[in-house]
Write an enzyme that holds these catalytic residues in place. Structure first.
Site, PDB file in Angstrom:
ATOM      1  N   CYS A   1     -80.099  87.373   3.138  1.00 34.73           N
ATOM      2  CA  CYS A   1     -80.997  88.494   2.828  1.00 34.73           C
ATOM      3  C   CYS A   1     -80.145  89.715   2.494  1.00 34.73           C
ATOM      4  O   CYS A   1     -79.145  89.994   3.169  1.00 34.73           O
ATOM      5  CB  CYS A   1     -81.920  88.805   4.011  1.00 34.73           C
ATOM      6  SG  CYS A   1     -83.026  87.432   4.420  1.00 34.73           S
TER       7      CYS A   1
ATOM      8  N   CYS B   1     -81.817  95.921  14.826  1.00 38.05           N
ATOM      9  CA  CYS B   1     -82.213  94.828  13.923  1.00 38.05           C
ATOM     10  C   CYS B   1     -81.263  94.754  12.738  1.00 38.05           C
ATOM     11  O   CYS B   1     -80.993  95.764  12.092  1.00 38.05           O
ATOM     12  CB  CYS B   1     -83.601  95.057  13.352  1.00 38.05           C
ATOM     13  SG  CYS B   1     -84.851  95.287  14.588  1.00 38.05           S
TER      14      CYS B   1
ATOM     15  N   GLU C   1     -74.256  87.286  19.425  1.00 37.88           N
ATOM     16  CA  GLU C   1     -74.654  88.469  20.182  1.00 37.88           C
ATOM     17  C   GLU C   1     -76.103  88.343  20.642  1.00 37.88           C
ATOM     18  O   GLU C   1     -76.938  87.751  19.967  1.00 37.88           O
ATOM     19  CB  GLU C   1     -74.456  89.718  19.310  1.00 37.88           C
ATOM     20  CG  GLU C   1     -72.991  89.849  18.915  1.00 37.88           C
ATOM     21  CD  GLU C   1     -72.653  91.054  18.063  1.00 37.88           C
ATOM     22  OE1 GLU C   1     -71.470  91.426  18.053  1.00 37.88           O
ATOM     23  OE2 GLU C   1     -73.534  91.623  17.401  1.00 37.88           O
TER      24      GLU C   1
HETATM   25  N1  SAH Z   1     -83.923  85.010  10.451  1.00 36.63           N
HETATM   26  C1  SAH Z   1     -85.078  85.444  11.207  1.00 36.63           C
HETATM   27  C2  SAH Z   1     -84.691  86.091  12.512  1.00 36.63           C
HETATM   28  C3  SAH Z   1     -83.988  87.425  12.372  1.00 36.63           C
HETATM   29  S1  SAH Z   1     -85.021  88.641  13.034  1.00 36.63           S
HETATM   30  C4  SAH Z   1     -85.930  86.337  10.352  1.00 36.63           C
HETATM   31  O1  SAH Z   1     -85.524  86.633   9.233  1.00 36.63           O
HETATM   32  O2  SAH Z   1     -87.030  86.682  10.749  1.00 36.63           O
HETATM   33  C5  SAH Z   1     -84.237  90.104  12.579  1.00 36.63           C
HETATM   34  C6  SAH Z   1     -85.180  91.028  11.847  1.00 36.63           C
HETATM   35  O3  SAH Z   1     -84.468  92.212  11.458  1.00 36.63           O
HETATM   36  C7  SAH Z   1     -85.716  90.384  10.579  1.00 36.63           C
HETATM   37  O4  SAH Z   1     -87.010  90.814  10.321  1.00 36.63           O
HETATM   38  C8  SAH Z   1     -84.754  90.958   9.574  1.00 36.63           C
HETATM   39  O5  SAH Z   1     -85.265  90.873   8.277  1.00 36.63           O
HETATM   40  C9  SAH Z   1     -84.614  92.375  10.061  1.00 36.63           C
HETATM   41  N2  SAH Z   1     -83.423  93.045   9.519  1.00 36.63           N
HETATM   42  C10 SAH Z   1     -82.337  92.466   8.979  1.00 36.63           C
HETATM   43  N3  SAH Z   1     -81.451  93.407   8.595  1.00 36.63           N
HETATM   44  C11 SAH Z   1     -81.983  94.597   8.914  1.00 36.63           C
HETATM   45  C12 SAH Z   1     -81.522  95.929   8.807  1.00 36.63           C
HETATM   46  N4  SAH Z   1     -80.332  96.206   8.305  1.00 36.63           N
HETATM   47  N5  SAH Z   1     -82.323  96.917   9.269  1.00 36.63           N
HETATM   48  C13 SAH Z   1     -83.513  96.621   9.833  1.00 36.63           C
HETATM   49  N6  SAH Z   1     -83.996  95.380   9.972  1.00 36.63           N
HETATM   50  C14 SAH Z   1     -83.238  94.370   9.517  1.00 36.63           C
END
Ligand code: SAH
Length: 357
Positions: A120, A337, A96
């Protein structure tokens, strides 16, 4: 019997590789340059329309190369102007891509892997498991499609979609180069951001080969908490991550690391955490991006109340750290995000994949 090697995909090539291809096929390098421009700047995929390329060379290209991009199979517009495109890859998997308009900006949030191996605790992509890295054409193809779909040019690209960009290093670097190329998407270095969960060795490598902005998903001010939320911290703890980020900035006084910090109710959002964070980031030119947690089916965390997010933010700005709260965009189309899931065939490959390539 081994499967026949597929023909090279022209969308996998950077400018220098297009020029080399031209030379290899007996024409001048500038024809390679023109080909690259047709593909990316003009978005043309029909050789017949590439009028300034020698006809015989076009015939040859048709025989010995292919033009393959992911296909848009769905587009989900959101009331706030955000659009999510679902792209299908040649093997049926899906990723996506999200375009977020904001004032004069049009930011594209690009995926780098099918699923994600990092697991994560608060991320929907993690629940999908991991299948494979995207190729250069699958990454740049997201930008290509967005450029075709939008009425106005893209102004920013963030590698914040599905996957960990620094775990797919070579393809990501090549795609970044194409995004920044004047003959392609012309994005200046401060308009392209790679977001990483903290693949430390590749932060150092990135510094050697690229000049894009760096965002780091921090999410916790201590190793104890970060270990719990982001398993990668057990491999590359804060004592390794922070020096790598400092080194990335080098001596350029205008640069800052953008720290992403997802606000999880009762987990990492107290004023004590804010104080720990202030101490942790001392001496590193920083911007803090607070992200209200976006829930998804099956998630166990809750979103911090807005007053708590604001109190946290004010504590940081009070200490001289620029901090802003990221507006949640496109959540009703699951484009916010951490909500991107795509379709990951064979999700079991998570454990088999090394974080660093
Ligand atoms: N793997 C990379 C790129 C992903 S960026 C990284 O970790 O930076 C996507 C961002 O959204 C990251 O900062 C991630 O931690 C955050 N994220 C992941 N799940 C989320 C959620 N449920 N709510 C808000 N932010 C989230």
């Amino acid at each position: 019997m081994t499967a026949p090697t597929p023909l090279p995909n022209l969308f996998d090539l950077r400018l220098a590789e297009c020029e080399a291809l031209a030379v290899g096929l007996g024409v001048k390098p500038f024809h390679g340059r023109n080909l690259f421009k047709w593909l990316h700047k003009h978005g043309v995929t029909d050789f017949d329309a590439m009028s300034d390329l020698p006809k015989s060379w076009r015939e040859r290209l048709r025989e010995v190369t292919r033009l393959e991009l992911p296909r848009i199979i769905a587009d989900h517009p959101s009331a706030d102007g955000t659009v999510k495109w679902v792209l299908e890859l040649h093997d049926g998997q899906r990723v996506e891509t999200v375009c977020i308009p904001e004032g004069r900006r049009r930011t594209l949030c690009v995926s780098s892997q099918v699923g994600c191996a990092l697991n994560c605790a608060f991320c929907a992509t993690a629940q999908q498991g991991f299948n494979r890295n995207l190729t250069v054409s699958e990454i740049i193809g997201q930008v290509w499609h967005a450029a075709r779909q939008l009425d106005q040019p893209l102004t920013n690209v963030v590698l914040m979609g599905m996957g960990e960009p620094l775990a797919n290093f070579d393809a990501v670097i090549a795609a970044l180069e194409i995004m920044q190329d004047d003959l392609a998407y012309m994005l200046a270095k401060h308009r392209v951001t790679v977001s990483t969960s903290g693949v430390v060795p590749n932060i150092y490598r990135l510094r050697e080969v690229s000049n894009v902005s760096l965002a780091v998903s921090l999410h916790a001010p201590t190793d104890a908490l970060r270990d719990e939320l982001m398993p990668i911290n057990r491999k590359y703890p804060l004592a390794q991550l922070l020096p790598a980020c400092k080194a990335y900035l080098g001596r350029d006084p205008r640069r800052k690391i953008t720290w992403e910090y997802v606000m999880l109710d009762g987990v990492n959002d107290s004023l004590t955490h804010a104080k720990q964070l202030i101490r942790l980031l001392e001496g590193i030119p920083s911007k803090l991006n607070l992200i209200p947690f976006n829930p998804f089916t099956g998630s166990t965390f809750a979103t911090s109340p807005p007053e708590r997010v604001e109190a946290f933010r004010l504590r940081l700005t009070g200490a001289g750290i620029f901090a802003m709260t990221r507006k949640t965009r496109g959540d009703e189309i699951a484009a916010a995000c951490g909500q991107l899931v795509g379709r990951v065939n064979d999700r079991t490959r998570r454990v088999a994949v090394p974080v660093v390539n």
